[in-house]
Design an enzyme around this catalytic site. Structure first.
Site, mmCIF file in Angstrom:
data_model
loop_
_atom_site.group_PDB
_atom_site.id
_atom_site.type_symbol
_atom_site.label_atom_id
_atom_site.label_comp_id
_atom_site.label_asym_id
_atom_site.label_seq_id
_atom_site.Cartn_x
_atom_site.Cartn_y
_atom_site.Cartn_z
ATOM 1 C CG ASP A 142 -4.047 -11.388 -2.971
ATOM 2 O OD1 ASP A 142 -3.488 -10.283 -3.114
ATOM 3 O OD2 ASP A 142 -5.167 -11.643 -3.450
ATOM 4 N NE ARG B 64 -3.746 -2.459 0.451
ATOM 5 C CZ ARG B 64 -4.399 -3.122 -0.480
ATOM 6 N NH1 ARG B 64 -4.093 -2.945 -1.759
ATOM 7 N NH2 ARG B 64 -5.351 -3.980 -0.165
#
Length: 425
Positions: free
Chosen positions: A306, A65
């Site tokens: 993931d 992120r």
């Protein structure tokens, strides 16, 4: 950094080693493997008696992120989470803000990781400019900047001709193409697996065909182009079968699955738990069995998390509007060790899936304890019992469907270039 790891069961499939050995690391690289090794005076030592010693685990599919979405996770917190999970290396996906489609953004991540990350961070660049699926990104520049793969992860490259050109160009420069495989028209407004549970809950479903059709396209494009392709997070009976058959006829295809796809079914969505919402969605018991079988027979090459952190405000909402994804770095190892406990995998297979194979797929000089290799090591206690608690997760986000679960097995030491970056309390 220097370190002596004494008396552990060393499992290194890259060398065919499964024996009780010492590992001596000097100046950040593996100096020697053997029994009764002596180290220079003052060298720190780990007593690994009764523990498993492996090449550092590698997660080839995480979302850190950073840049732009640091309220969910950043390189520092994501790397702490990785270290706590036993991972010495992670490859971070490009759907940041801005996306990783330029040398500048890739360099930003690499430089920030050097100063803030506890583990090795390898960026994945975009296949297309802006991740928009319209024109190819400058893959050569991305590779020069340090990207180890390219992907538009989060969505597929819908244009088949563009994907063909991506595969051909990537083959020429030697970079891995990673496909997020789903047919968006079939996905539509679906929010979970299409089936009995979605019907009962009144939620729009995503059919297994959405994944299978897209995986088949990538396989045929790779076969046509004579180029390798890696399929991210497969989750269905059909996609495993397609990859298995493709490998049998010589197609250069590899794939990964995630622990949630061999652990949870769509039954986890009952109660509208948004921590069980992800993409692809949790599937059926038959799909779980297909993932386990694929891992065991070599159809599936890697276990990847993931890892997809989200702020509580993005999960504590109605199921239909909640964002997809879960955090997974700290729960991956125990969930994967359960496959060993069940007799579906042996430890050598598991280490290949979580270290050696990801290194090969991405072309990393990791995934081995050969003399001269980088001294990245994971020391595992397969019997250590612990409970998943939000407050104890190192990730900035806590969106896990495994909160409250009792786990068995975890990394007790994570070593990067000879330095202990994590030690279990």
């Amino acid at each position: 950094m220097n370190l002596l790891i004494k008396g552990g069961r060393v499992i290194d499939p890259s060398q065919g080693i499964d024996a009780n050995l010492d590992v001596l690391i000097a100046d950040g690289v593996v100096l020697e493997l053997g029994q009764g090794l002596a180290a220079p005076e003052g060298t720190p030592a780990i007593d690994a008696g009764g523990l498993i010693v492996t090449p550092g685990l590698i997660d080839m599919h995480v979302h850190l992120r950073d840049p732009g979405l640091e309220y969910k996770e950043d390189i520092a917190t994501g790397s702490r989470s990785a270290a706590a999970g036993g991972f010495t290396s992670v490859a971070c996906m490009p759907n940041t803000s801005p996306v990783i489609d330029s040398k500048a953004i890739a360099s930003y991540i690499i430089n920030k990781a050097k100063s803030e990350a506890l583990v090795n961070v390898f960026p994945i660049g975009c296949i297309t400019k802006g991740g928009k699926g319209e024109s190819l990104a400058e893959m050569g520049e991305l590779k020069e900047a340090g990207c180890v793969g390219v992907s538009d992860d989060g969505k597929p490259v819908c244009n088949s001709e563009l994907m063909r050109r991506a595969l051909e160009y990537a083959k020429g420069i030697g970079i891995t193409v990673i496909s997020h495989s789903e047919d968006l028209a079939l996905v539509g407004e679906g929010v979970m697996n299409e089936g009995f549970v979605s019907t009962e809950l009144g939620l729009k479903g995503i059919p297994w065909a959405a994944e299978d059709i897209a995986v088949a396209r990538e396989v045929y494009l790779a076969e046509f182009a004579g180029a390798p392709v890696h399929i991210a997070h497969i989750s269905t009976v059909g996609s495993a079968r397609i990859v298995r058959n493709a490998k049998a006829r010589g197609v250069k295809v590899t794939c990964e699955t995630a622990p949630h796809y061999f652990t949870l079914t769509d039954e986890a969505v009952r109660g509208y738990d948004t921590n069980a919402k992800m993409n692809p969605p949790l599937r059926s018991a038959a799909d779980i069995e297909a993932m386990k079988a694929g891992l065991a027979d070599g159809t599936i090459d890697a276990i990847a998390t993931d890892h997809a952190p989200h702020h509580p405000d993005e999960k504590d909402v109605e199921f239909n509007v909640a964002l997809n994804g879960i955090v997974g770095l700290e729960t991956s190892l125990p969930l994967s060790l359960k496959l060993v406990e069940e007799g579906r995998l042996d430890l050598n297979q598991l280490v290949s899936l979580m270290s050696c194979n990801p290194a090969k797929i991405l072309g990393l000089d990791r995934g081995t304890l050969k003399v001269g290799a980088v001294g990245d090591v994971t020391v595992i206690d397969p019997a250590k019992e612990w409970q998943v608690e939000a407050a104890k997760l190192e990730s900035k986000s806590k969106n896990s469907p495994f909160l409250g679960w009792k786990m068995k097995g975890r990394a007790v030491y994570t070593v990067v270039k000879g330095q202990v970056v994590y030690q279990a309390g």
